[in-house]
Structures are given as C-alpha cells and as structure tokens.
Design a protein around this motif. Structure first.
Motif, PDB file in Angstrom:
ATOM      1  N   GLU A  47       8.384 -15.640   5.957  1.00 43.03           N
ATOM      2  CA  GLU A  47       9.265 -15.189   7.110  1.00 43.03           C
ATOM      3  C   GLU A  47      10.843 -15.463   6.818  1.00 43.03           C
ATOM      4  O   GLU A  47      11.288 -16.078   5.842  1.00 43.03           O
ATOM      5  CB  GLU A  47       9.054 -16.276   8.351  1.00 43.03           C
ATOM      6  CG  GLU A  47       9.593 -17.790   8.164  1.00 43.03           C
ATOM      7  CD  GLU A  47       9.391 -18.539   9.581  1.00 43.03           C
ATOM      8  OE1 GLU A  47       9.491 -17.870  10.704  1.00 43.03           O
ATOM      9  OE2 GLU A  47       9.081 -19.596   9.268  1.00 43.03           O
ATOM     10  N   GLU A  48      11.780 -14.826   7.707  1.00 47.26           N
ATOM     11  CA  GLU A  48      13.339 -14.783   7.458  1.00 47.26           C
ATOM     12  C   GLU A  48      13.527 -14.417   6.128  1.00 47.26           C
ATOM     13  O   GLU A  48      14.676 -15.284   5.481  1.00 47.26           O
ATOM     14  CB  GLU A  48      13.679 -16.288   7.774  1.00 47.26           C
ATOM     15  CG  GLU A  48      13.034 -17.037   8.917  1.00 47.26           C
ATOM     16  CD  GLU A  48      13.884 -16.313  10.357  1.00 47.26           C
ATOM     17  OE1 GLU A  48      14.838 -15.456  10.029  1.00 47.26           O
ATOM     18  OE2 GLU A  48      13.331 -16.593  11.321  1.00 47.26           O
ATOM     19  N   HIS A  49      12.829 -13.439   5.383  1.00 45.14           N
ATOM     20  CA  HIS A  49      13.154 -12.973   4.188  1.00 45.14           C
ATOM     21  C   HIS A  49      14.653 -12.147   4.354  1.00 45.14           C
ATOM     22  O   HIS A  49      15.055 -11.232   5.234  1.00 45.14           O
ATOM     23  CB  HIS A  49      12.392 -12.043   3.705  1.00 45.14           C
ATOM     24  CG  HIS A  49      12.726 -11.423   2.518  1.00 45.14           C
ATOM     25  ND1 HIS A  49      12.748 -12.049   1.102  1.00 45.14           N
ATOM     26  CD2 HIS A  49      12.991 -10.031   2.089  1.00 45.14           C
ATOM     27  CE1 HIS A  49      13.114 -11.176   0.287  1.00 45.14           C
ATOM     28  NE2 HIS A  49      13.287  -9.866   0.917  1.00 45.14           N
ATOM     29  N   MET A  50      15.607 -12.476   3.685  1.00 51.68           N
ATOM     30  CA  MET A  50      16.952 -12.034   3.762  1.00 51.68           C
ATOM     31  C   MET A  50      17.300 -11.117   2.526  1.00 51.68           C
ATOM     32  O   MET A  50      18.593 -10.934   2.414  1.00 51.68           O
ATOM     33  CB  MET A  50      18.049 -13.170   3.804  1.00 51.68           C
ATOM     34  CG  MET A  50      17.641 -13.931   5.039  1.00 51.68           C
ATOM     35  SD  MET A  50      17.548 -13.169   6.739  1.00 51.68           S
ATOM     36  CE  MET A  50      19.258 -12.688   6.921  1.00 51.68           C
ATOM     37  N   GLY A  51      16.660 -10.991   1.717  1.00 52.47           N
ATOM     38  CA  GLY A  51      16.908 -10.079   0.312  1.00 52.47           C
ATOM     39  C   GLY A  51      17.238  -8.548   0.678  1.00 52.47           C
ATOM     40  O   GLY A  51      17.044  -8.052   1.743  1.00 52.47           O
ATOM     41  N   PRO A  52      18.061  -8.182  -0.332  1.00 58.59           N
ATOM     42  CA  PRO A  52      18.625  -6.491  -0.073  1.00 58.59           C
ATOM     43  C   PRO A  52      17.496  -5.684  -0.227  1.00 58.59           C
ATOM     44  O   PRO A  52      17.425  -4.595   0.383  1.00 58.59           O
ATOM     45  CB  PRO A  52      19.517  -6.441  -1.224  1.00 58.59           C
ATOM     46  CG  PRO A  52      19.054  -7.308  -2.271  1.00 58.59           C
ATOM     47  CD  PRO A  52      18.393  -8.587  -1.482  1.00 58.59           C
ATOM     48  N   GLN A  87      10.536  -6.614   0.913  1.00 55.06           N
ATOM     49  CA  GLN A  87       9.994  -7.675   0.506  1.00 55.06           C
ATOM     50  C   GLN A  87       8.406  -7.031   0.064  1.00 55.06           C
ATOM     51  O   GLN A  87       7.750  -6.507   0.971  1.00 55.06           O
ATOM     52  CB  GLN A  87       9.706  -8.965   1.269  1.00 55.06           C
ATOM     53  CG  GLN A  87       8.756  -9.978   0.749  1.00 55.06           C
ATOM     54  CD  GLN A  87       8.684 -11.238   1.783  1.00 55.06           C
ATOM     55  OE1 GLN A  87       9.314 -11.151   2.959  1.00 55.06           O
ATOM     56  NE2 GLN A  87       8.348 -12.297   1.523  1.00 55.06           N
ATOM     57  N   LYS A 146      11.337  -5.481   7.366  1.00 56.20           N
ATOM     58  CA  LYS A 146      12.326  -6.367   8.117  1.00 56.20           C
ATOM     59  C   LYS A 146      11.979  -7.884   8.091  1.00 56.20           C
ATOM     60  O   LYS A 146      11.392  -7.952   7.364  1.00 56.20           O
ATOM     61  CB  LYS A 146      11.900  -5.885   9.599  1.00 56.20           C
ATOM     62  CG  LYS A 146      12.378  -4.639  10.032  1.00 56.20           C
ATOM     63  CD  LYS A 146      12.040  -4.118  11.288  1.00 56.20           C
ATOM     64  CE  LYS A 146      12.178  -2.851  11.766  1.00 56.20           C
ATOM     65  NZ  LYS A 146      11.968  -2.608  13.285  1.00 56.20           N
ATOM     66  N   SER A 147      13.205  -8.517   8.536  1.00 52.63           N
ATOM     67  CA  SER A 147      12.738 -10.178   8.539  1.00 52.63           C
ATOM     68  C   SER A 147      11.953 -10.448   9.671  1.00 52.63           C
ATOM     69  O   SER A 147      12.381 -10.042  10.891  1.00 52.63           O
ATOM     70  CB  SER A 147      14.179 -10.792   8.578  1.00 52.63           C
ATOM     71  OG  SER A 147      14.092 -12.122   8.412  1.00 52.63           O
ATOM     72  N   ASP A 171       9.754 -13.475  11.883  1.00 48.08           N
ATOM     73  CA  ASP A 171       9.927 -14.774  12.351  1.00 48.08           C
ATOM     74  C   ASP A 171       8.513 -15.318  12.977  1.00 48.08           C
ATOM     75  O   ASP A 171       7.732 -14.476  13.685  1.00 48.08           O
ATOM     76  CB  ASP A 171      10.678 -14.601  13.582  1.00 48.08           C
ATOM     77  CG  ASP A 171      11.178 -16.091  14.171  1.00 48.08           C
ATOM     78  OD1 ASP A 171      10.553 -17.058  13.636  1.00 48.08           O
ATOM     79  OD2 ASP A 171      11.845 -16.304  15.040  1.00 48.08           O
ATOM     80  N   ASP A 185      12.637 -23.643   9.679  1.00 49.47           N
ATOM     81  CA  ASP A 185      13.862 -22.839  10.131  1.00 49.47           C
ATOM     82  C   ASP A 185      13.893 -23.192  11.433  1.00 49.47           C
ATOM     83  O   ASP A 185      15.003 -22.664  11.957  1.00 49.47           O
ATOM     84  CB  ASP A 185      13.619 -21.309   9.982  1.00 49.47           C
ATOM     85  CG  ASP A 185      12.409 -20.892  10.916  1.00 49.47           C
ATOM     86  OD1 ASP A 185      11.529 -21.819  11.193  1.00 49.47           O
ATOM     87  OD2 ASP A 185      12.299 -19.559  11.342  1.00 49.47           O
TER      88      ASP A 185
END
Length: 790
Positions: free
Chosen positions: A64-69, A72, A114-115, A117, A154
């Motif tokens: 969860e909450e993956h913020m990479g460019p 994933q 998408k990120s 949750d 988180d």
C-alpha cells in the motif's frame, strides 16, 4: 499455465508462499515464481497428472501507499500453451481491472497504476483468461485469483473518546484507579507491530501514573489534598511499533478533579466577639450573625451553631442559615437597659456530617465567646398590663366611669404620660378618657341586647416626646339589667281533639328572654288571674321553664265552637321580675284514635288534601247538582196527596192493602195502628183532610175499663159499625188490615223509636272502639252527649 509473483518479500511471506505454492503444485501442476523478475523453478513432476489444465491458483501481494514514478509490478500470468510467438492473448477482468490493475496481453505482466490504501480495501478479486489471438478462442478455462494489499505502518494510534474529565476523592490511597484510556490503530494487527500500542504519561507526574499495556491511570502520591490543589491536567501518549523508534504516536488529555471529603474541622476566625444590641429590639428579630470557616465544601462544610453556656442563653437563641452557613442570633425576650446592660454567650459550631476515617484530624467543632452590649434608647410608655377588661351596666348614664388604665415611662427620666383613645373604629367614639388619669367613661347609653361587648384601643405617649406612643387593647363588657319581659318561644298551633279526655296534655310551651340567664333563666307560667275560671282548659307550670296546656272536660264539638282563646301570663326570675301576657289559639279538630289530626274544618281539609282550584269547582258543581236533585225530589213528594188521617205520634209507615177499582190512592185512609197495638192509647176520631165533613160526628165515649176488657173481634165489629154510620169516612168499601200486639208490658216499651227525645246517662265512648263502621254513630252520639253537657 504458470503464475509468477513478486510476493513473499519478508521471510514470513516467503514461508507462506512456499507452502501455498507447493500445495498448488501438488494439485495443479508446476508453478514458477520470480522475485524482481527472477524466476524460481519448482518441481514439475506432477504436471502430467492433469495435462488439460494449465491455470494455477495463487495470490498476489502489492504494497500500500506506493509512491514510485512507475507502476508497481504485481506479478505475471503465463499459459503452457504460450510458445512465445505472440499467439496467446491474456485478458484480465474483475475488481479494478483496467483502472487500478493493467495487464500486458502478450507477456501477461500485471502492474498497479495507483497508490492503494489497505485501511480502505484489503484485497481485490480478479479473473484471468488466455485466448488464441487468431481465433479468439480460449486456450484455458477462466481462473480467479486475489490481489492482497500489504500493510505498512501508516496510521498513528488515536484516542476516540478524549479528552476525558474524571474525578477522584482527595486523600485517596496511592495506586487508586482513576480512569482507563484506550487508543485504536487502523493498521493491520496481524502483520508486524504496526498496531501494537504502548501508553506513557507525558504530563501529570508525579501525581499520576499510567499502565503501559492497559492504559489504566492511577494516583501516584499519598493524601492528595483538594484544599491544596483541586484540578490536574494529565497528558497520555499512545505509540505503535511497541514503542520502538520510528513508531507513530497519538496523545489525549485527561482532566482530573479531586472531590472533597470532610477532612477539615470548622474554625472561628476569632476567639472573642462583641455585639451591640439596642434595648428596643423586637422579640424574635435577628440581632447579629457569626460564622465559623470550613475549608471543605458541600455537605462536608455544613454545621450547626449552639449556645452551650452563658448568662444570656435564656434571652438569645441561635439558628443556622443553610445557604450561607452563618449562625443567626435572635432575641427571645425583651431587653431592658435599666435592668441589665450586657450578656455573655459561648457559641459552638460543629460539622453535621463527620467522616470517621479522618477523625484523627479533629475535633470537628470549635467554640468562641460572644459578648452582647445592650444599648440604651428612649422607649415609649409601658402599660402595667398587656390588656384590660372592664365592665359597665347597660342603661348607665352618660359619663359613668368604666375603669382606669395606667402607663409609665420605662426610662430613667420617668416622663409624664398622656392618654388618649385612637378613634379608628365606631366603637372608639362610645367612650372618653381622661388624658391625665387614664379613666375611661361612657359617651352613650348602652343596650346589652344590641351589643354586649366593645373593644377599644388606648394609647399613651410621653409629654416630652409625643412621637413615642404605645397602645393597649381594652375590652368593655356590658352587664345585663332585667329590662326585657319574657315571651313565648314561638307561635304555637294548639289543637284539641273532639274526643279528648279531661286532664289530657294538648301542648307544651316554653318562653325566651332577651336578658341573660341571671335575669331570665327561671320562668313562671300561669293563667290570667283577672279572668274567671276557664271551664275548658287549664295550665300547669312544669317548673323547668315549660308549661303544659290540659283539657278540663271530656268532649269538644266543632259545630258548637271550633276556636278557643287561652291567655297565658309569663314572668321571669329577674330583680325586679318582669312579665308579659300572650294568648294561645286552640283549634278543635277531628282526630284518629292514635291522636293524629284528621280535619279541623272544611277549608283545612280540602287544602290538606292538596286539591286544585279546578277540583274544588268540580266538587262544588256536584254539590249543587245533588242539592237540585234533592229539591226536585221533595217537590215531587209534596205534589202527592197527604194522608187522610193526621197523626202526630205515628212515625212509622202504614201498610194498606186494597183490592178495588176505585179512585186509586185517594181511596185509602191511613189509620192509626197504635189503637190496635194498645187500645188504651187510642186517639179521638181522625178527620179526612181532602173532604170537609157536613155533619158533625157524634162523640164517642169508650171508658178505659171497657177497652181493657174488650176482645179483638168485638173491637173490629165496633169499628166497622162506626165506619158505616160515619159520614167522614170514604163512601166506598176498603180493606183494612190490623195487627194487634196485645196489652202493653208492665216494664214499658223497649223500642228505641222515642229514645232520641229522652235523656240518658249512658257513655257512648265505647262506640269509638268498634271500628270505622261505627265511626259516624260514635260521632253522632258523641255530639249529643257534648250538647247535653254544654
């Protein structure tokens, strides 16, 4: 078909994936998993068991909450039918397919765009299928798999119920539980330490402590005193990751208030007090206040004040004001500066609610001394009595002395006093008072029967200070004089029955007197001595202020006299005695045997029957008709022929039998039958009334001796001969029938025909006892007896 996944990042997941995939390989064929695009080949010995099915069940994991460019990488789908020539097309359907998750239809790689949750959605269910790109026919059956969102730390712990407000009694033991707080963490409690929370206290030491695991707050000091500090603000922190570095934390505030207990005794600020009270203070009024301080609050500070000793305990009293907790000092008796100028009181204030746990801090009461100074003031005159009662006789002359009031100046100056009457009411104008001596006199002539009592108000003031005035009530009683004669108590309706007996009481009378019992309690009754003796009624004095009216003869008759008047003389026992005369009206009435009045006269009877005017008119009309019938009947009787022979003594009808065709009733001559019954009583010759005789009849002589001895047959023959030669008899034959009863008895006749004309001493009262059938006969003979007596 093989599924390649990037899951099992941590050792735990590696073990789980190993178990799952070994289980799947044993049942469905070979599975090859790569991590970071590195494939790990596992045994495929059992793939030949099911050659027609190449899909293998598995799970994918995504953080969860993956913020990479870049998107994933989630995993890879691969079919056994795929030879790498691009003829196989992979299709992905289900939750998030095409939006959140995309698949390379040639290689089968799945990526997350998408990120995600985990706290919003923990997993997604998708479906995969491999089809022939040329024919669009499925190469494998559609298979379902799950993509789980892997948790990260988180979310910080939160206190959902804070801030808190709580109380705890003061002086509590150390370790007393105050409150338990609880923080919640939205992270996955089954994965790592992300949701493992520990508690700590950031503010509030050293007074309170908190249990790291349970969050229970407790007192940390002995005997915490509310009077020293009442409110505390305690900050509690909750930190996840079991409190390790890098964990997230949240805090809340707990406001703790110490509640009061009775651990402080009352105390007077001073041991000696002084109070000034003027001697003019009114009895029952509050003259001062006193208060003992108590550091406690509420019921723990309630107290009661008492006077425990002192020379003023009988003059003053003390009570407690529950609102202000003050002692209110009141006056029980009037003060007099000239007699006593000061008083001393010992006053105690004590708690009413004592907590025995803190009795060692007592005693919970205190004592102080109060000195009261009496102040001298100029007082109004003081009457010698609180009220006066005086007496005066009625009819006394104007100016008669009733009594005297006395007042004095209570001050040491002893000023002169002036008296006067407050003319506030009409009664105050009936009396006068001497301004110097206080003697009260009458100003009118009083009548006790009109007003027996008067209430006036007398005032007294000092000559030097007229503004100081005192008042006293004076009651004047009017004494009685025997100035009213007695009278009958009411108008009596006296009734006497026609069948009354001598000495019978027909009425009891009593009298009243407007004078009081001393002049009118004993009454004497008598008949007027100036009149002659009353033959009908008499009066008997019962000597109990009543008198009885009695009859003096046996019977009374309404037809003779229906109303009698009886004058009665009444005198009282006063000095001098007074008397009056009253006349009683006595009506004569018809009564039943039990004494009930049946009727007194026609009007009364009709009115008592409750007849209406219409009914009376109908009755009168009937009476008139009956009278007319009677008159008509009498007229018809008189139109008939009278008897030929006139007899004054014969009161009976004659029975005459005839059988002829003559002139009817005129052919019959009525003869005196008494001649047949008793020849000695025969009369002289009777003449016909309808025919005047032309020849004077010859006298007939019948010696009594011959009549006594004559026989009936001879008598009839003789009569027949006389009829043949007598010109006055009818000139035609007639049949006459005689009934001879023989000679008269020596005892006389027992017939009652002539009894009405004779006098007898017979008493017919017994006829009244024979019943209603003989009532009229009893009334008839009763009237005859009454007329004879009269």
């Amino acid at each position: 078909m093989r599924i390649t996944s990037t899951s099992c990042i941590c050792p735990v997941l590696v073990c789980l994936c190993f178990v799952q995939r070994c289980y799947g390989a044993a049942h469905h064929g070979s599975i090859k998993v790569t991590r970071n695009q590195t494939k790990h080949t596992e045994g495929e010995t059992e793939v030949h068991h099911r050659p027609k099915r190449g899909w293998v069940w598995n799970q994918f994991f995504v953080l969860e909450e993956h913020m990479g460019p870049d998107p994933q990488y989630v995993g890879k789908l691969h079919s056994n039918s795929d030879k790498g020539d691009g003829s196989v097309k992979y299709i992905l359907t289900g939750e998030g397919a095409g939006t959140i998750f995309i698949i390379d239809d040639t290689t089968g790689d799945i990526h997350s765009t998408k990120s995600l949750d985990r706290e919003q959605k923990t997993h997604y269910v998708l479906h995969a299928q491999a089809i022939d790109r040329r024919t669009n026919k499925p190469l494998e059956p559609e298979s379902e798999f799950i993509i789980k969102v892997q948790d990260i730390n988180d979310n910080a712990p939160k206190f959902t119920d804070g801030p808190y407000i709580v109380t705890v009694p003061e002086m509590s033991e150390m370790g007393t539980s105050v409150l338990q707080v609880t923080a919640t963490d939205a992270d996955d409690p089954t994965y790592g330490n992300s949701a493992r929370v520990v508690y700590s206290i950031l503010q509030g030491q050293p007074y309170f402590s908190v249990d790291p695991k349970t969050g229970v707050i407790r007192t940390a000091l002995h005997n915490m005193d509310r009077e020293a500090r009442e409110h505390y603000s305690v900050v509690i922190q909750a930190k996840d990751m079991a409190g390790q570095v890098g964990g997230l934390s949240g805090s809340t505030t707990v406001n703790i208030t110490l509640t009061d207990v009775n651990d402080n005794p009352p105390r007077f600020p001073q041991k000696h007090y002084q109070l000034y009270v003027p001697e003019s203070a009114q009895v029952g009024s509050a003259v001062g206040k006193i208060k003992a301080n108590d550091a406690d609050t509420g019921s723990n500070a309630d107290m009661k004040y008492t006077i425990i000793n002192g020379d003023g305990s009988g003059v003053f009293s003390i009570s407690t004001d529950k609102e202000t907790r003050e002692g209110i000092l009141s006056l029980k008796k009037p003060l007099n500066y000239e007699k006593k100028k000061s008083y001393t009181l010992n006053i105690e204030g004590a708690n009413t609610h004592v907590d025995f746990r803190f009795s060692h801090l007592g005693p919970f009461k205190d004592v102080t001394m109060l000195k009261i100074i009496v102040g001298d003031v100029d007082e109004p005159p003081l009457f010698t009595m609180p009220s006066y009662v005086m007496e005066v006789y009625e009819n006394a002359k104007i100016g008669t002395a009733v009594g005297t009031v006395t007042a004095q100046d209570p001050d040491t100056a002893n000023s002169l006093v002036r008296y006067f009457i407050d003319h506030n009411t009409e009664e105050d104008k009936y009396f006068t008072i001497d301004a110097s001596t206080g003697t009260i006199k009458t100003a009118k002539i009083f009548d006790r029967e009109e007003t027996p009592w008067y209430n006036i108000t007398v005032a007294a003031s000092e000559i030097d200070n007229p503004a100081l005035v005192s008042h006293v009530p004076v009651g004047v009683k009017i004494l009685d004089v025997n100035d009213n004669p007695p009278e009958l108590a009411r108008d009596y309706d006296v009734v006497v029955c026609e069948n009354a007996k001598p000495g019978q009481v027909i009425q009891t009378i009593t009298a009243t007197d407007k004078d009081n019992s001393a002049n009118g309690a004993r009454f004497h009754f008598s008949l007027d001595e100036g009149l002659s003796l009353n033959p009908n009624f008499t009066l008997r004095d019962n000597e109990d202020n009543t008198a009885s009216i009695l009859t003096r003869r046996r019977r009374y008759s309404r037809t003779t006299q229906d109303i009698y008047y009886l004058p009665v003389l009444i005198s009282d026992g006063g000095v001098p005695p007074l008397s009056s005369s009253s006349t009683l009206t006595i009506r004569v009435c018809v009564c039943e045997r039990d004494g009930r009045v049946r009727t007194c006269h026609a009007e009364a009877f009709l009115s008592s029957a409750g007849l209406s005017t219409g009914a009376l008119i109908a009755i009168l009309l009937c009476v008139v008709i009956l009278l007319a019938i009677v008159v008509l009947f009498i007229t018809l009787r008189r139109s008939k022929k009278e008897p030929l022979i006139i007899s004054e003594e014969d009161v009976r009808e004659n029975v005459v039998t005839y059988d002829d065709e003559g002139g009817g009733e005129e052919d019959t001559e009525a003869f005196d039958i008494t001649a047949l019954r008793n020849p000695s009583a025969a009369e002289e010759l009777k003449y016909r009334r309808d025919v005047r005789p032309e020849v004077k009849p010859a006298p007939r002589h019948h010696p009594s001796s011959s009549l006594n001895s004559i026989d009936v047959q001879e008598f009839i023959k003789q009569r027949l001969a006389e009829a043949d030669v007598d010109p006055s008899v009818p000139p035609y034959d007639s049949l006459q029938t005689y009934a001879y009863e023989g000679h008269r008895s020596e005892a006389g006749s027992i017939s009652s025909l002539d009894s009405a004309t004779t006098h007898s001493d017979q008493d017919y009262n017994y006829l009244g006892d024979w019943g209603p059938e003989f009532k009229k006969l009893a009334e008839l003979y009763g009237e005859i007896e009454s007329e004879r007596t009269t």
